[in-house]
Design an enzyme around this catalytic site. Structure first.
Site, PDB file in Angstrom:
ATOM      1  N   ARG A  50     -18.592  15.328  28.166  1.00 10.18           N
ATOM      2  CA  ARG A  50     -18.018  16.412  29.384  1.00 10.18           C
ATOM      3  C   ARG A  50     -17.877  17.656  28.727  1.00 10.18           C
ATOM      4  O   ARG A  50     -18.037  18.986  29.363  1.00 10.18           O
ATOM      5  CB  ARG A  50     -16.955  15.609  30.146  1.00 10.18           C
ATOM      6  CG  ARG A  50     -16.422  16.536  31.397  1.00 10.18           C
ATOM      7  CD  ARG A  50     -15.433  15.788  32.183  1.00 10.18           C
ATOM      8  NE  ARG A  50     -14.091  15.753  31.555  1.00 10.18           N
ATOM      9  CZ  ARG A  50     -13.326  14.917  32.046  1.00 10.18           C
ATOM     10  NH1 ARG A  50     -13.325  14.514  33.096  1.00 10.18           N
ATOM     11  NH2 ARG A  50     -12.073  15.018  31.318  1.00 10.18           N
ATOM     12  N   LYS A 149     -14.587  21.905  33.016  1.00  9.82           N
ATOM     13  CA  LYS A 149     -13.325  21.690  32.660  1.00  9.82           C
ATOM     14  C   LYS A 149     -12.635  22.731  31.816  1.00  9.82           C
ATOM     15  O   LYS A 149     -12.533  22.684  30.738  1.00  9.82           O
ATOM     16  CB  LYS A 149     -12.825  20.203  32.128  1.00  9.82           C
ATOM     17  CG  LYS A 149     -11.292  19.784  31.911  1.00  9.82           C
ATOM     18  CD  LYS A 149     -11.370  18.265  31.668  1.00  9.82           C
ATOM     19  CE  LYS A 149      -9.960  17.888  31.231  1.00  9.82           C
ATOM     20  NZ  LYS A 149      -8.891  18.284  32.511  1.00  9.82           N
ATOM     21  N   GLU A 182      -9.532  16.968  45.197  1.00  9.32           N
ATOM     22  CA  GLU A 182      -8.889  16.131  44.295  1.00  9.32           C
ATOM     23  C   GLU A 182      -7.230  16.431  44.048  1.00  9.32           C
ATOM     24  O   GLU A 182      -6.896  17.370  45.148  1.00  9.32           O
ATOM     25  CB  GLU A 182      -9.409  16.336  43.086  1.00  9.32           C
ATOM     26  CG  GLU A 182      -9.571  17.706  42.394  1.00  9.32           C
ATOM     27  CD  GLU A 182     -10.171  17.811  40.957  1.00  9.32           C
ATOM     28  OE1 GLU A 182     -10.298  16.693  40.361  1.00  9.32           O
ATOM     29  OE2 GLU A 182     -10.404  19.048  40.578  1.00  9.32           O
TER      30      GLU A 182
HETATM   31  N1  PMP Z   1      -8.761  16.310  38.291  1.00  9.20           N
HETATM   32  C1  PMP Z   1      -8.552  17.434  37.407  1.00  9.20           C
HETATM   33  C2  PMP Z   1      -8.327  18.874  38.046  1.00  9.20           C
HETATM   34  C3  PMP Z   1      -7.911  17.210  35.992  1.00  9.20           C
HETATM   35  O1  PMP Z   1      -7.411  18.171  35.164  1.00  9.20           O
HETATM   36  C4  PMP Z   1      -8.027  16.017  35.464  1.00  9.20           C
HETATM   37  C5  PMP Z   1      -7.650  15.652  34.176  1.00  9.20           C
HETATM   38  N2  PMP Z   1      -6.416  15.713  33.717  1.00  9.20           N
HETATM   39  C6  PMP Z   1      -8.623  14.784  36.423  1.00  9.20           C
HETATM   40  C7  PMP Z   1      -8.973  15.120  37.446  1.00  9.20           C
HETATM   41  C8  PMP Z   1      -8.963  13.434  36.020  1.00  9.20           C
HETATM   42  O2  PMP Z   1      -9.776  13.444  34.943  1.00  9.20           O
HETATM   43  P1  PMP Z   1      -9.822  12.280  33.874  1.00  9.20           P
HETATM   44  O3  PMP Z   1      -9.694  11.065  34.519  1.00  9.20           O
HETATM   45  O4  PMP Z   1     -11.079  12.664  33.091  1.00  9.20           O
HETATM   46  O5  PMP Z   1      -8.635  12.657  32.927  1.00  9.20           O
END
Ligand code: PMP
Length: 284
Positions: A50, A149, A182
């Site tokens: 990622r 990200k 989200e």
């Molecule tokens: N959405 C956002 C905006 C995030 O920053 C994160 C990670 N903290 C997630 C979803 C969850 O992703 P992951 O399961 O890869 O930590």
């Protein structure tokens, strides 16, 4: 604490980055939040993949192979002698001048911090948390695709501040079309008539590694799971709701915008998935 910066280790007070780094000046860079359980790093390969996708999307040449990056994370983890840890891997554009042009930043800065896990209080998991729909919208994908990200989290910070000010633990963020995307640092799921549902990544949600793992676990456990558009109506009328993230793992949500979700307690399917998740991470 030993912090990795560009191949060298520094103590907490000595670990410093230039004020001319465009990560600092413009939020220009990408990062990963990674978890280690019992001496093993969880889904490191997925995090590295990622990170490289995020970097590619912003034309950031990491000047380091994914294998070397993976090794750097493992080496730093071992140096810090922790069994359970939260690991922050940050790659910023590097030091340039005051102009926005990243062409002047010749070498990206790679930082790896191995810290303690700040687990949410147990009662959050036992009772679920309260969430609200934020007035802050997700940026549209033709402005900035949040699957990158990036170090630009102001959108998320503003939504979090709004939620906390309103007495809620978390904010649910809608996308430019009014669909649920989200939360500020977690993906969102609901159970509706026995079906597990979560917004697709093109609804402006990060492709969460915990999210993908939960979808896998649910399907392997015989649950019906799908990625689909969700509106506030879907959340309000759902039987169960929970969030997923590296830090939070699986967090039940029992109240959204004053509407009780299901019977106002963490649901049985959510609890089953939490149990399954903890069983699986013990096997890594
Ligand atoms: N959405 C956002 C905006 C995030 O920053 C994160 C990670 N903290 C997630 C979803 C969850 O992703 P992951 O399961 O890869 O930590």
């Amino acid at each position: 604490m030993k912090i990795y910066i560009d191949g060298k280790y520094f103590g907490k007070d000595e670990a410093k980055i230039s004020v001319f780094d465009h990560g600092y000046l413009y939020g220009d860079g990408v990062f990963e939040g990674i978890r280690a359980y019992s001496g093993k790093i969880f889904k490191l390969n997925e995090h590295i993949t990622r990170l490289y996708k995020s970097a590619k999307a912003i034309l950031l040449d990491l000047k380091m192979s994914p294998q070397d990056m993976e090794k750097a994370v493992y080496d730093t983890f071992r140096e810090n002698k922790r069994d359970d840890a939260y690991i922050r891997l940050v790659v910023s554009r590097g030091s340039g001048d005051l102009g926005v042009n990243p062409a002047n930043c010749k070498v990206p800065s790679v930082v790896i911090i191995v810290g303690e896990v700040n687990v949410y209080p147990k009662e959050f998991y036992d009772n679920g948390i309260t969430a609200m729909t934020s007035s802050v919208r997700r940026v549209a994908p033709d402005t900035f695709d949040v699957r990158i990200k990036s170090m630009n989290y102001l959108n998320n910070s503003l939504a979090k501040i709004e939620a906390i000010n309103a007495g809620c633990m978390e904010a649910i963020i809608l996308n430019h079309n009014g669909f649920v995307s989200e939360c500020t640092g977690e993906n969102i799921f609901i159970f509706s008539d026995g079906v597990l549902k979560t917004p697709g990544a093109t609804d402006s949600a990060l492709e969460g590694i915990t999210r993908n793992f939960v979808l896998e676990l649910a399907r392997a456990g015989g649950m019906k799971a799908m990625e689909t558009h969700l509106t506030q109506y879907d959340l309000y009328t759902s039987d169960e709701c929970f969030l997923t993230g590296t830090g939070a793992e699986l967090m039940p949500v029992t109240m959204i915008d004053g509407r009780e979700i299901g019977d106002g307690k963490p649901g049985k399917n959510t609890k089953a998935l939490i149990e399954l998740f903890h069983k699986e991470i013990r096997k890594i």
